[in-house]
Scaffold this active site. Structure first.
Site, PDB file in Angstrom:
ATOM      1  N   HIS A 260       0.829  -1.207   0.000  1.00  0.00           N
ATOM      2  CA  HIS A 260       0.000   0.000   0.000  1.00  0.00           C
ATOM      3  C   HIS A 260       0.863   1.256   0.000  1.00  0.00           C
ATOM      4  CE1 HIS A 260      -3.635   2.374   1.199  1.00  0.00           C
ATOM      5  NE2 HIS A 260      -2.716   3.139   1.784  1.00  0.00           N
ATOM      6  N   GLU A 261       1.810   1.331   0.932  1.00  0.00           N
ATOM      7  CA  GLU A 261       2.644   2.530   1.032  1.00  0.00           C
ATOM      8  C   GLU A 261       3.575   2.674  -0.171  1.00  0.00           C
ATOM      9  OE1 GLU A 261       1.851   4.671   3.119  1.00  0.00           O
ATOM     10  OE2 GLU A 261       0.639   3.452   4.482  1.00  0.00           O
ATOM     11  N   HIS A 264       1.862   4.728  -2.732  1.00  0.00           N
ATOM     12  CA  HIS A 264       2.056   6.153  -2.452  1.00  0.00           C
ATOM     13  C   HIS A 264       3.441   6.599  -2.923  1.00  0.00           C
ATOM     14  CE1 HIS A 264      -1.508   7.154  -0.196  1.00  0.00           C
ATOM     15  NE2 HIS A 264      -1.303   6.229   0.733  1.00  0.00           N
ATOM     16  N   GLU A 290      -4.427   8.338  -2.649  1.00  0.00           N
ATOM     17  CA  GLU A 290      -4.960   7.068  -2.160  1.00  0.00           C
ATOM     18  C   GLU A 290      -5.316   6.131  -3.302  1.00  0.00           C
ATOM     19  OE1 GLU A 290      -5.015   5.774   0.830  1.00  0.00           O
ATOM     20  OE2 GLU A 290      -4.041   7.569   1.592  1.00  0.00           O
TER      21      GLU A 290
END
Length: 491
Positions: A260-261, A264, A290
């Site tokens: 997930h990160e 980003h 996001e």
């Protein structure tokens, strides 16, 4: 030229913000507890310096003069974004900026120990100060912008978005999401799923995470991975800081958090170098940000084709076991079960966590809910949306998130907006490049190249609506998100 003077001025601001980001990262990862008060004061001073940079009396003249200069299309958009940043900063007095920074730092630091202790009573006075100052800031912004107090804060994270639009989107989700959750749980009730047998040493999990980050194209020459209480991605494009948290009994949590990160981080590292130190070179919005992390984690990371690539890495780093077989991973990573913790929520129930927070923070800022009543309202909405009670369980209820501790009201809708954006992008990508079953079975470069072309390279040169239109050919709609969920979870 006045435009050149503005560029130099905002590049200096970027350097100050870079320092602030790294100080914030250190505060969350490595700073000794005794340093918090001094760090809070230092960050407060830095916040004032940044604010002063944006309130420089020369800026008004420079903006007026720059508008009459011969500028390229990119420079014109850059000028507009600089002016938006300047406008936002001039709405708040310096003493309020400093007070909010101090209150936020103190509240966030206290939260790190008060949450594990389930100490709502200890947290409440600090939180009341943050809410009071946030209401004051929202009032000043609302008066100047002609918006509601909450919409004036929403504008900081998702320019152009309004609570009226969110209400319509969330009302639509609420029409079909509860039924989908029930259907999926019923479908999965008799599925056989093997749970990975731990423990999994932190160092093994970290080595696995680093290899997956490399597979996803993370540039370790311009970033690093560390540990914090709450996972985040911070820093700046050329100095990206990721964090995760490890549980030696559950390797999935850290791994999916890292994926997930990394979404980003890839967005940050891929922003256009030409504009990187200016507002126009930053991410378009938190919802778009996001969308990239959720694209990586949900659309890509939990797809069966990607899990087939992940399976041998799990066996290599964590020890070979049947639970790491691709088919089992696909079942394991798509389990749907209502739970208390947002960051651990599955893809289907996650929007319920966001809708709950949206309703609470909107009412807090608008003055329709007082901080002391948050636990009661939280419990009420958790029972309504997910059939769970958090009465007396603050650490798994209203104390679980870091966002409100520093006054980041208006942020939470970005998560579900991001999921909706990601579904639209994934649908269009597959229409252009082919199904994910083929795309994610080999080299992932075509996926990243598409994101670079349609999202990353544009930074804030396009509005969110323009990004969606040129990438997916449609305006914001929850329909692709619904199709994605129904296809993945109901077949």
């Amino acid at each position: 030229m006045s435009y050149s003077a503005l560029e130099q001025h905002f590049e200096q601001l970027h350097h100050l913000q870079h320092l602030g980001a790294i100080c914030g990262w250190d505060q969350a990862t490595m700073m000794p507890a005794g340093g918090n008060e001094a760090r809070a004061e230092a960050l407060g001073t830095l916040a004032v310096l940044c604010h002063q940079q944006l309130q420089d009396e020369r800026l008004s003249d420079w903006f007026g003069e720059a508008k009459s200069e011969a500028l390229s299309a990119g420079q014109q958009q850059s000028l507009a974004e600089m002016e938006r940043s300047w406008r936002d900063a001039t709405l708040l007095p310096q003493d309020l900026v400093r007070a909010r920074s101090l209150a936020g730092s103190r509240c966030e630091h206290a939260w790190r120990s008060l949450r594990p202790a389930n100490d709502w009573a200890g947290f409440l006075p600090l939180f009341e100060e943050v809410v009071a100052l946030s209401r004051e800031a929202a009032g000043a912004r609302a008066d100047a912008l002609g918006l509601s107090r909450y919409d004036s804060l929403l504008e900081l994270y998702e320019p152009g978005m309004r609570s009226q639009t969110l209400d319509a989107l969330f009302n639509d989700l609420n029409q079909w999401l509860p039924g989908l959750i029930t259907q999926v749980q019923e479908k999965q009730r008799n599925e056989s799923v093997l749970q990975p047998a731990g423990p999994f040493a932190t160092e093994q999990q970290k080595a696995l995470g680093l290899e997956v980050m490399a597979k996803l194209g993370f540039d370790f020459n311009r970033g690093r991975l560390d540990v914090s209480v709450h996972p985040f991605c911070g820093g700046v494009s050329d100095d990206v800081r990721l964090t995760t948290r490890y549980d030696e009994n559950d390797a999935a949590q850290a791994l999916m958090g890292i994926i997930h990160e990394t979404g980003h981080a890839r967005y940050e590292q891929s922003l256009p170098a030409q504009w990187r130190k200016l507002p126009v070179g930053q991410a378009r919005s938190m919802g778009v940000h996001e969308s990239q992390s959720l694209f990586f984690e949900m659309q890509l990371g939990r797809h069966p084709a990607f899990l087939r690539q992940l399976s041998p890495l799990l066996n290599q780093h964590l020890g070979e076991q049947a639970a790491f077989a691709p088919d089992n991973l696909a079942r394991l990573y798509t389990r749907v079960q209502p739970g208390f913790i947002r960051v651990d929520a599955d893809e289907v129930t996650y929007p319920a966590h966001v809708m709950l927070r949206y309703q609470i923070e909107r009412d807090l800022i608008e003055g329709n809910l007082e901080p002391r009543h948050v636990p009661e309202r939280w419990d009420q909405l958790m029972q309504q949306y997910l059939g769970l009670s958090t009465k007396g369980d603050y650490k798994n209820g209203c104390l679980q998130d870091i966002h409100w501790t520093d006054g980041s009201f208006g942020y939470f809708p970005s998560y579900t907006l991001g999921a909706i954006y990601a579904a639209q992008l994934a649908e269009d990508m597959q229409q252009q490049l082919g199904r994910f079953e083929q795309l994610l079975s080999g080299d992932l470069a075509p996926v990243f190249n598409w994101l670079q072309q349609h999202i990353w390279q544009h930074a804030s040169l396009l509005s969110t609506e323009e990004l969606l239109q040129q990438a997916s050919g449609q305006s914001l709609s929850s329909a692709p998100f619904r199709r994605h969920l129904e296809q993945r979870y109901l077949g």
